[in-house]
Design a protein around this motif. Structure first.
Motif, PDB file in Angstrom:
ATOM      1  N   VAL A   1       0.842  -1.192   0.000  1.00  0.00           N
ATOM      2  CA  VAL A   1       0.000   0.000   0.000  1.00  0.00           C
ATOM      3  C   VAL A   1       0.881   1.247   0.000  1.00  0.00           C
ATOM      4  O   VAL A   1       2.029   1.220   0.450  1.00  0.00           O
ATOM      5  CB  VAL A   1      -0.954   0.044   1.219  1.00  0.00           C
ATOM      6  N   ASP A   2       0.333   2.310  -0.533  1.00  0.00           N
ATOM      7  CA  ASP A   2       0.988   3.618  -0.533  1.00  0.00           C
ATOM      8  C   ASP A   2       0.375   4.411   0.614  1.00  0.00           C
ATOM      9  O   ASP A   2      -0.800   4.794   0.569  1.00  0.00           O
ATOM     10  CB  ASP A   2       0.753   4.303  -1.877  1.00  0.00           C
ATOM     11  N   VAL A   3       1.180   4.662   1.653  1.00  0.00           N
ATOM     12  CA  VAL A   3       0.715   5.383   2.837  1.00  0.00           C
ATOM     13  C   VAL A   3       1.513   6.683   2.951  1.00  0.00           C
ATOM     14  O   VAL A   3       2.725   6.653   3.149  1.00  0.00           O
ATOM     15  CB  VAL A   3       0.898   4.536   4.114  1.00  0.00           C
ATOM     16  N   PHE A   4       0.843   7.801   2.778  1.00  0.00           N
ATOM     17  CA  PHE A   4       1.505   9.112   2.811  1.00  0.00           C
ATOM     18  C   PHE A   4       2.657   9.186   1.802  1.00  0.00           C
ATOM     19  O   PHE A   4       3.685   9.826   2.050  1.00  0.00           O
ATOM     20  CB  PHE A   4       2.033   9.435   4.219  1.00  0.00           C
ATOM     21  N   GLY A   5       2.498   8.507   0.671  1.00  0.00           N
ATOM     22  CA  GLY A   5       3.548   8.532  -0.343  1.00  0.00           C
ATOM     23  C   GLY A   5       4.671   7.543  -0.105  1.00  0.00           C
ATOM     24  O   GLY A   5       5.622   7.491  -0.892  1.00  0.00           O
TER      25      GLY A   5
END
Length: 267
Positions: A119-123
């Motif tokens: 997943v992409d979390v805050f970039g």
């Protein structure tokens, strides 16, 4: 064309055309532009075929003439005799070099398949791992609901793109899909929109979910040295999160990402 390309580097054989064969690398794609063809045309008619035959050996995967330049008959003859694909491009040598290097470096990069969720979390690319049924997909669902992006669920194709970076993506057959026990397979783009997914992401942090084990030591003060896990020869920062009822795993992962970002800035 049954030639296999195994090297993402390219070769412009200028020196080899005049007989300097010390650094001949026939396993690479051979590129001929104006410089190489200009040298070739300056050779005597006897040397043209003789020197070119030493470059166009059977190990050459293919040969490309750039700028739409006329292809000398010696190239055609040797290509036919030795089974070497002979290609032409209207692009300049520099343009073709750049495009091929990028394409081949990506396609030929070392890769592996990891069981987990990306997943992409805050970039930041977060690879969530753990035993089957631990709650990886459910945690990813909570992160998506919080505005973060899904890259891959269940199986992550991890590719080493250079000496320092790993990229992850989903296999084409499960792209943008999320499997949640009790709900089945969810199409994230239909539920949350196209903005809730991305096709590929660099991996910055690994989060391992494990069952809470009574008596096992867990870092409570943040004083332990950071953990890492090596994937394809590249160490990735790792955080182990014990799972028990009531723990908000999505929120904990968000904080872990922010903490990892702060550590990276200090280094």
């Amino acid at each position: 064309m049954d030639k296999e390309i195994t090297d993402y580097s390219l070769k412009r054989p200028s020196a080899e055309l005049v007989g300097y064969l010390t650094y001949l690398t026939p396993q690479r794609i051979q590129i001929f532009g104006r410089t190489e063809l200009g040298l070739f045309e300056q050779l005597s008619s006897d040397l043209r075929y003789e020197n070119l035959a030493k470059v166009m050996v059977q190990e050459v995967p293919c040969l490309i003439i750039t700028r739409g330049l006329p292809i000398p008959q010696e190239f055609v003859r040797l290509a036919e005799d030795r089974g070497i694909p002979l290609l032409a491009s209207d692009r300049s040598t520099t343009q073709l070099y750049y495009l091929l290097i990028r394409f081949l470096a990506n396609r030929l990069a070392p890769s592996t398949l990891v069981h987990g969720v990306l997943v992409d979390v805050f970039g930041i690319g977060v690879l969530i791992t753990g035993d089957s049924g631990i709650g990886k997909s459910e945690t990813a669902l909570e992160l998506i609901r919080g505005g973060h992006l899904l890259v891959a669920d269940d199986a992550v194709e991890v590719q080493r793109v250079d000496e320092e970076n790993l990229h992850g993506r989903a296999p084409q057959s499960i792209k943008h899909l999320l499997e949640v026990r009790g709900l089945g397979i969810l199409d994230v783009t239909k539920l949350f929109g196209a903005g809730a997914v991305r096709d590929e992401k660099e991996i910055h942090l690994l989060v391992e979910l494990e069952e809470w084990k009574e008596g096992k030591y867990y870092d409570r003060l943040g004083l332990d040295p950071p953990q890492t896990l090596t994937i394809l020869g590249i160490p990735i920062p790792k955080v182990t999160i014990p799972v028990r009822p009531g723990r908000q795993l999505a929120s904990i992962i968000e904080v872990a990402v922010m903490q990892n970002r702060l550590r990276s800035k200090r280094m």
